[in-house]
Design a protein around this motif. Structure first.
Motif, PDB file in Angstrom:
ATOM      1  N   ARG A  60      39.995  63.734  23.866  1.00 32.01           N
ATOM      2  CA  ARG A  60      39.178  62.883  22.999  1.00 32.01           C
ATOM      3  C   ARG A  60      39.359  61.414  23.386  1.00 32.01           C
ATOM      4  O   ARG A  60      38.399  60.642  23.430  1.00 32.01           O
ATOM      5  N   GLN A  62      40.056  60.327  26.278  1.00 30.52           N
ATOM      6  CA  GLN A  62      39.355  60.167  27.550  1.00 30.52           C
ATOM      7  C   GLN A  62      37.859  59.949  27.319  1.00 30.52           C
ATOM      8  O   GLN A  62      37.247  59.091  27.948  1.00 30.52           O
ATOM      9  N   ARG A  63      37.265  60.712  26.412  1.00 32.34           N
ATOM     10  CA  ARG A  63      35.837  60.546  26.109  1.00 32.34           C
ATOM     11  C   ARG A  63      35.564  59.177  25.489  1.00 32.34           C
ATOM     12  O   ARG A  63      34.597  58.506  25.852  1.00 32.34           O
TER      13      ARG A  63
END
Length: 82
Positions: A60, A62-63
């Protein structure tokens, strides 16, 4: 991912300090009324970001990082075109 976020913050900090040092030697005076709140907000944001990064799962994080990076790139592109 956490290392990438930390590294990018370190690079941004180093770049900002180098730019500030370069500008401080110029004849142009620095507007401390703008610099002070900006620095304070950046420090608080980094502190809160570190605290939240521990709680947010890696994928998450990373997103979110990718979305923010794309948003900054889009803003820079739009600013460069206009």
């Amino acid at each position: 991912m956490r290392a990438a976020v930390g590294t990018s913050l370190l690079v941004i900090t180093a770049y900002s300090l180098a730019s500030l040092a370069t500008r401080s030697g110029a004849a142009v005076s620095l507007d401390r009324a703008v610099i002070g709140p900006f620095v304070a907000t950046a420090v608080l944001g980094a502190w809160d970001g570190k605290r939240l990064a521990v709680k947010v799962p890696g994928p998450r994080l990373q997103r979110v990082f990718a979305v923010v990076l794309l948003a900054v790139a889009a803003f820079m592109l739009a600013d460069g075109v206009t």
